[in-house]
Write a protein that holds these residues in place. Structure first.
Motif, PDB file in Angstrom:
ATOM      1  N   ASN A 185       7.480   0.699  -5.617  1.00 53.55           N
ATOM      2  CA  ASN A 185       7.468   1.027  -4.179  1.00 53.55           C
ATOM      3  C   ASN A 185       8.709   1.796  -3.770  1.00 53.55           C
ATOM      4  O   ASN A 185       9.298   1.539  -2.712  1.00 53.55           O
ATOM      5  CB  ASN A 185       7.350  -0.244  -3.327  1.00 53.55           C
ATOM      6  N   ARG A 213       8.756   9.574  -7.412  1.00 55.34           N
ATOM      7  CA  ARG A 213       8.380   8.247  -6.928  1.00 55.34           C
ATOM      8  C   ARG A 213       7.936   7.365  -8.078  1.00 55.34           C
ATOM      9  O   ARG A 213       7.400   7.850  -9.083  1.00 55.34           O
ATOM     10  CB  ARG A 213       7.289   8.344  -5.863  1.00 55.34           C
ATOM     11  N   ASP A 214       8.151   6.083  -7.881  1.00 54.65           N
ATOM     12  CA  ASP A 214       7.693   5.059  -8.805  1.00 54.65           C
ATOM     13  C   ASP A 214       6.881   4.076  -7.973  1.00 54.65           C
ATOM     14  O   ASP A 214       7.457   3.203  -7.314  1.00 54.65           O
ATOM     15  CB  ASP A 214       8.876   4.371  -9.483  1.00 54.65           C
ATOM     16  N   ASN A 215       5.578   4.261  -7.953  1.00 51.93           N
ATOM     17  CA  ASN A 215       4.742   3.429  -7.090  1.00 51.93           C
ATOM     18  C   ASN A 215       4.729   1.964  -7.525  1.00 51.93           C
ATOM     19  O   ASN A 215       4.509   1.079  -6.713  1.00 51.93           O
ATOM     20  CB  ASN A 215       3.320   3.982  -7.045  1.00 51.93           C
ATOM     21  N   TRP A 239       1.197  11.068  -2.140  1.00 56.36           N
ATOM     22  CA  TRP A 239       1.033   9.723  -2.654  1.00 56.36           C
ATOM     23  C   TRP A 239       0.981   9.671  -4.168  1.00 56.36           C
ATOM     24  O   TRP A 239       1.459   8.718  -4.792  1.00 56.36           O
ATOM     25  CB  TRP A 239      -0.248   9.086  -2.075  1.00 56.36           C
ATOM     26  N   SER A 240       0.410  10.707  -4.784  1.00 51.62           N
ATOM     27  CA  SER A 240       0.254  10.677  -6.238  1.00 51.62           C
ATOM     28  C   SER A 240       1.412  11.329  -6.978  1.00 51.62           C
ATOM     29  O   SER A 240       1.519  11.198  -8.197  1.00 51.62           O
ATOM     30  CB  SER A 240      -1.037  11.398  -6.616  1.00 51.62           C
ATOM     31  N   THR A 253       0.819  -1.210   0.000  1.00 49.17           N
ATOM     32  CA  THR A 253       0.000   0.000   0.000  1.00 49.17           C
ATOM     33  C   THR A 253       0.849   1.255   0.000  1.00 49.17           C
ATOM     34  O   THR A 253       0.358   2.342   0.284  1.00 49.17           O
ATOM     35  CB  THR A 253      -0.921   0.020   1.227  1.00 49.17           C
ATOM     36  N   PHE A 254       2.117   1.119  -0.329  1.00 51.23           N
ATOM     37  CA  PHE A 254       3.031   2.259  -0.286  1.00 51.23           C
ATOM     38  C   PHE A 254       2.539   3.412  -1.134  1.00 51.23           C
ATOM     39  O   PHE A 254       2.802   4.576  -0.827  1.00 51.23           O
ATOM     40  CB  PHE A 254       4.412   1.812  -0.745  1.00 51.23           C
ATOM     41  N   SER A 255       1.831   3.105  -2.189  1.00 53.86           N
ATOM     42  CA  SER A 255       1.364   4.155  -3.093  1.00 53.86           C
ATOM     43  C   SER A 255       0.375   5.101  -2.420  1.00 53.86           C
ATOM     44  O   SER A 255       0.077   6.162  -2.952  1.00 53.86           O
ATOM     45  CB  SER A 255       0.720   3.549  -4.336  1.00 53.86           C
ATOM     46  N   SER A 256      -0.120   4.732  -1.255  1.00 55.42           N
ATOM     47  CA  SER A 256      -1.059   5.594  -0.545  1.00 55.42           C
ATOM     48  C   SER A 256      -0.372   6.460   0.501  1.00 55.42           C
ATOM     49  O   SER A 256      -1.031   7.227   1.213  1.00 55.42           O
ATOM     50  CB  SER A 256      -2.157   4.759   0.120  1.00 55.42           C
TER      51      SER A 256
END
Length: 118
Positions: free
Chosen positions: A76, A71-73, A52-53, A27-30
């Motif tokens: 992660n 970031r690269d969701n 997050w975005s 859930t790192f993208s959140s």
């Protein structure tokens, strides 16, 4: 969430480094992620933050125009590209995460040493 910071090292003034902060959570993208640094004898300071975005980004005045957070969701991972490094950038750099809506960073990685020689 477990965070692993890497990419530090010794570089001459004017050089570049890229730090990485890899997270364990699916859930790192959140999570919003910040990079902090602490130099010997100084308080820890925030360097940059990305939500997050990736739409909302903050930089400390001291690094604006030289550092880039991204970031690269899918991986992660959050990055801190550091260009035009100065001796004053020498510090231990930490990444930290906070959940959406949270005001405090609840998760911290171990530090990575960045040393900039003059």
């Amino acid at each position: 969430v477990q965070l692993q910071a890497s990419g530090g090292g010794l570089v001459q003034a004017g050089g570049s480094l890229r730090l990485s902060c890899a997270a364990s959570a699916r859930t790192f993208s959140s999570y919003g992620v910040g990079w902090f640094r602490q130099a010997p004898g100084k308080e820890r300071e925030i360097v940059a933050h990305i939500n997050w975005s990736g739409v909302y980004i903050y930089y400390a005045d001291s690094v604006k125009g030289r550092f880039t957070i991204s970031r690269d969701n899918a991986k992660n991972t959050v990055y801190l590209q550091m260009n035009s490094l100065k001796p004053d950038d020498t510090a231990v750099y930490y990444c930290a995460a906070r959940g959406n809506g949270a005001t405090m960073y609840g998760y911290w990685g171990q530090g990575t040493q960045v040393t900039v020689s003059s």
